[in-house]
Design a protein around this motif. Structure first.
Motif, short mmCIF file in Angstrom:
data_model
loop_
_atom_site.label_atom_id
_atom_site.label_comp_id
_atom_site.label_asym_id
_atom_site.label_seq_id
_atom_site.Cartn_x
_atom_site.Cartn_y
_atom_site.Cartn_z
N PRO A 378 -32.00 -32.93 -13.42
CA PRO A 378 -30.88 -32.03 -13.68
C PRO A 378 -30.68 -31.71 -15.16
N ALA A 381 -32.90 -28.96 -16.03
CA ALA A 381 -32.55 -27.70 -15.37
C ALA A 381 -31.43 -26.99 -16.14
N ILE B 47 -37.97 -25.15 -5.15
CA ILE B 47 -36.87 -25.12 -6.12
C ILE B 47 -37.32 -25.72 -7.45
N ARG B 48 -38.07 -26.80 -7.39
CA ARG B 48 -38.53 -27.43 -8.64
C ARG B 48 -39.45 -26.50 -9.41
N LEU B 51 -37.39 -24.00 -11.18
CA LEU B 51 -36.67 -24.56 -12.33
C LEU B 51 -37.62 -24.94 -13.46
N HIS B 76 -32.49 -21.04 -17.91
CA HIS B 76 -31.52 -22.05 -17.50
C HIS B 76 -30.12 -21.78 -18.02
N TYR B 81 -27.76 -25.71 -11.23
CA TYR B 81 -28.57 -26.37 -10.20
C TYR B 81 -27.84 -27.60 -9.67
N GLY B 144 -22.14 -28.27 -10.99
CA GLY B 144 -22.80 -26.98 -10.77
C GLY B 144 -21.82 -25.84 -10.62
N ILE B 153 -28.58 -22.51 -7.73
CA ILE B 153 -29.65 -23.05 -6.89
C ILE B 153 -29.18 -24.37 -6.34
N ASP B 155 -29.69 -27.45 -3.63
CA ASP B 155 -30.62 -28.13 -2.72
C ASP B 155 -29.85 -29.12 -1.88
#
Ligand SMILES: Nc1ncnc2c1ncn2[C@@H]1O[C@H](COP(=O)(O)OP(=O)(O)OP(=O)(O)O)[C@@H](O)[C@H]1O
Ligand SMILES: [Mg+2]
Lengths: 531, 307
Positions: A378, A381, B47-48, B51, B76, B81, B144, B153, B155
């Motif tokens: 995270p 990200a 998703i990874r 990112l 970003h 996320y 987020g 995004i 998950d």
């Protein structure tokens, strides 16, 4: 005894999981001891050689790093084995117990696997009991190997002496297994439990050395003292082993009592609520790295300062004893007739730099544990680039190395200013310590490069440090070739305050460190995150 | 609006496992896009890669007009996320973690943060290691949702949340949608996907096997019909596109490919219908066709239906 249900199965499970790890520990310790002992015959063929060796070691520095020196007046191979091998082997055995016990108790609870285990028909005390059984078993196995192996490795080592040596070692191992079991009940985090137990090792070692240096009763406070007081190969006494057994039993009783009371996953040290908002500093990757590592760094820093005070404090005494020893005096003359106190201080600076390398490596590898625990994900990200994220951890490691050296130099410097009255000692000794910074950065660079290139094997940096420490401590005993010393970055640092400062090796070390760090950053930028 | 995410023929292998095997996925700007599929289908891997945490082996992926790997930092700034596996720092409090992420993205919006804390009923003074699973998830969710990023995004953002919190989450996503922001929502909670998503992509074995609005997906599959008829149900079984036909004294039930509905209903009319119910497949029924061991059959049905 329903609280013990499932213990046998858990023992088998632990042995299954750790069959490699445990064998490596036991064999590595056994072979290091046996190999070193086997080389004595060649290194010190005559009684006169051994006697010279005994004289070199019979001083506070010797008592600090090696043993108390029983049998120095008639330094047989046996006396040599007990004096020079036992104290370090005892530290290794203590660490083996700590890692093993915490790994299968607190670490299991922390990663919540213990809940799965305890949900199966497994008693409340079963995991602890199983772990301690394996830990004690490992100690007994090692003791058996050594009792049989020692007389076989070197003629002249008696069976009784070897049994005393092995028993002494096992005593230390069992004590720290018990203490680690208590530590594992206290904290919620395995890291914390290992920290507490390791501090107990450091403290016990320090107490033993101070006790031996001044030959005070202090040595009786330390499990390491009990081991050397068994006087293996010299004048065996068995009752100090009972002290180890008693302390181990007491510790286990405390651990069991706490374990019986507390909930799975919780510690004794209660969790207090924290701030609802982040402080201003916690707003950048570096702020986070600082926050995660500041407690560790503070502990290291305080320890290094105290260590510095201690070494600085005894330097004068160590030096005056040096002067009485002809062999050492000759040696000092040969290398440039420096002040013996300086000699001693130079030695302690290099030893503490070796310890500081441990800090640097674990600090860099923090990036790896963040990645493996999915906490890097995270972060990365957000608009934080790979370089900035890894760079923050590297800054903690490399900057932290300066903090530690500074703390150590400050400690020795202050102690020396007090004992000599010469204020110039302070900057001189701070400088002597800081000279090791570029060498420490090489260790950091190595860990960073491994992290970038082979993240899952980054812990190999520890292996490199272990090899270097092994060469440093046992190289003279094993008579290793000169080039093997050159493998260590620390070996290339000008040994202030004895030698003069020279800038070239420092620049080369810095360049090597920079290249390794660069490699780590580039490799990390190009690879996938890996769990 | 331009596509927020567009992926074509993406391939990613981990050693011998092929996690993504020629994946195509398009998420339009401003839509809430559901991303569903069985365990291990490749959702998290997709998703990874988006990112920039993993790099695709082959194929093309574009995120907000940029390259997910090379332009990661710039991209970003514009997204938030919420990971599926939430691991918090054990000795940081939830409040600290939420603030940290807000600052990394550019600053804390106090009002929004406090509002979310209240709505999700989260105590921000607890240490990371002392939160329950659902509360750990809330920390990540609030971190987020507190941002005003143009793309979210998520998950499996609601795994471990209780039903009350699930409702709060849906409200939040509705607000995000109303603001015209884009959401990619990977989830196993089908009711949530059904309620929130404009379009859905179904992934299986590293490929998107169907994509479209729920209505479109339904159109491509079968409708379940139950009827009471006066005459014996002759000839029905011979009609094309009829499946799972069951008859029991005057009551019949079957599934029919939606493309064959008209023929089927006129045939039924000839049998003297007394009662008739029909219901479109639920998302669950739709998905189970893809999740099960018989993907070939399901795909066949799709091909037939759309021809
Ligand atoms: N780092 C990795 N190394 C090896 N294999 C991996 C790795 N990450 C994912 N995989 C494999 O790739 C496949 C896709 O995994 P992924 O996590 O993307 O699935 P998912 O759709 O998110 O599943 P879930 O619904 O269970 O979260 C799985 O077969 C998984 O085992
Ligand atoms: Mg997943």
């Amino acid at each position: 005894m329903t609280s013990l249900t499932g213990t046998t199965r858990l023992i088998r499970f632990i042995l299954r999981r750790d069959r490699v790890r445990l064998s490596v520990w036991v064999l590595a310790i056994a072979l290091s001891v046996l190999g070193s002992v086997a080389s004595f015959a060649e290194t010190y063929p005559t009684a006169a050689d051994r006697q010279t060796r005994a004289e070199v070691l019979d001083n506070p520095a010797g008592q600090l790093f090696i043993g108390p020196g029983y049998g120095s007046d008639n330094y047989t191979y046996g006396a040599m084995t007990a004096n020079e091998m036992l104290p370090l082997a005892a530290v290794a055995v203590a660490l083996m117990s700590i890692f093993l016990v915490v790994r299968h108790t607190r670490a299991e609870e922390e990663n919540e696997r213990a809940e799965l285990v305890r949900a199966a028909p497994v008693g409340r005390l079963a995991p602890l009991t199983a772990t301690l059984t394996v830990a004690v078993g490992a100690q007994l196995g090692l003791a058996a190997l050594l009792t049989i192996g020692l007389p076989a490795s070197l003629e002249g080592l008696s069976t009784t002496g070897s049994l005393a040596f092995s028993t002494a070692l096992a005593g230390v191992g069992v004590v720290f297994a018990g203490l680690a079991a208590v530590a594992a009940q206290l904290t919620v985090a395995a890291r914390g439990a290992i920290g507490i137990a390791s501090m107990a090792v450091g403290g016990a070692y320090l107490v033993r050395s101070v006790g031996d240096m001044n030959d005070t009763a202090l040595k009786w406070v330390s499990p390491f003292g009990w081991a050397t007081e068994m006087r293996a190969y010299v004048d065996e006494r068995w009752w100090p082993f009972l002290l180890s057994v008693a302390l181990a039993a007491g510790a286990v009783a405390v651990a069991v009592a706490i374990n019986r009371q507390r909930d799975v996953g919780f510690g004794i040290i209660a969790e207090r609520p924290g701030p609802p908002r982040a402080a201003r500093a916690l707003g950048s990757p570096f702020g986070l790295a600082l926050r995660l590592q500041r407690a560790t760094l503070s502990w290291w820093g305080v320890s290094f300062f105290v260590l510095g005070l201690l070494y600085g404090g005894i330097a004068q005494e160590a030096a005056s004893l040096y002067e009485d020893i002809d062999a050492l005096e000759d040696y000092l003359v040969r290398i440039g007739a420096a002040d013996p106190a300086d000699q001693y201080l130079a030695l302690t600076a290099s030893v503490s730099a070796l310890m500081a390398a441990g800090y640097v490596i674990q600090s860099v590898l923090r990036a790896r544990s963040e990645e493996a625990a999915l906490r890097a994900e995270p972060m990365l990200a957000t608009p934080v680039g790979r370089h900035r994220w890894l760079g923050s951890h590297l800054m903690m490691a490399l900057g932290g190395s300066i903090v530690l050296l500074l703390a150590f130099g400050l400690g020795t410097g202050i102690a020396r200013v007090i004992s000599t009255g010469d204020a110039g000692e302070l900057p001189r000794l701070i400088g002597a310590a800081l000279a090791y910074a570029p060498a420490l950065w090489v260790f950091g660079g190595l860990a960073a490069a491994l992290f970038g290139l082979v993240p899952r094997e980054a812990a190999a940096a520890w292996g490199v440090l272990a090899v270097i420490a092994f060469i440093g401590f046992l190289g003279p005993i094993l008579q290793l070739p000169d080039w093997s010393y050159d493998l260590s970055p620390l070996e290339h640092v000008p040994t202030l305050p004895v030698a003069d400062f020279s800038v070239a090796p420092e620049l080369v070390l810095t360049a090597v460190a920079a290249a390794l760090v660069g490699l780590g950053l580039v490799a990390f930028r190009r690879r996938d995150l890996q769990t | 609006m331009a596509a927020a995410i567009s992926i074509s023929n993406l391939i990613k292998s981990f050693g011998r496992t092929r996690a993504l095997d020629g994946l195509d996925l398009t998420v339009q700007g401003g839509e809430v896009h559901g991303y569903v599929g069985p365990n291990g289908a490749g959702k998290t891997t997709t998703i990874r890669i988006l990112l920039g945490l993993l790099r695709g082996d082959e194929g093309h992926a574009e995120l907000l007009g940029g390259d997910p790997w090379n332009d990661a930092v710039a991209l970003h700034r514009r997204l938030a996320y919420v990971p599926g596996d939430v691991n918090l720092w054990p000795n940081l409090t939830g409040g600290e973690i939420i603030d940290l992420f807000a600052r990394l993205r550019g600053g804390v919006d106090r009002a929004r943060r406090d509002d979310l804390l209240q709505r999700f009923d989260l105590d921000p003074t607890k240490k990371g290691r002392t939160y329950s699973k659902g509360n750990r998830q809330k920390v990540a969710l609030i971190a987020g949702l507190a941002s005003d990023a143009e793309l979210l995004i998520l998950d499996e953002p609601t795994s471990g949340l209780d039903p009350l919190m699930e409702v709060v989450f849906r409200d939040c996503i509705q607000e995000v949608k109303a603001e015209g922001r884009t959401v990619l929502l990977s989830s196993h909670v089908l009711a949530e996907v059904e309620a929130l998503c404009d379009r859905i992509s179904i992934i299986r074995l590293g490929r998107v096997v169907e994509t479209g609005s729920l209505a479109e997906l339904r159109h491509l599959t079968r409708t379940t019909i139950t009827a009471e008829v006066a005459k014996p149900a002759t000839g029905l079984a011979e009609l094309p596109g009829i499946h799972n036909l069951q008859t029991e004294d005057g009551r019949i039930s079957f599934d029919v490919d939606t493309g064959r509905l008209e023929d089927t209903v006129s045939h039924l009319a000839g049998l003297g219908v007394r009662a008739l119910t029909s219901h479109p497949p639920t998302l669950e029924e739709l998905l189970l066709r893809h999740y099960g061991d018989e993907p070939a059959q399901a795909q066949e049905a799709v091909a037939e239906g759309s021809s």
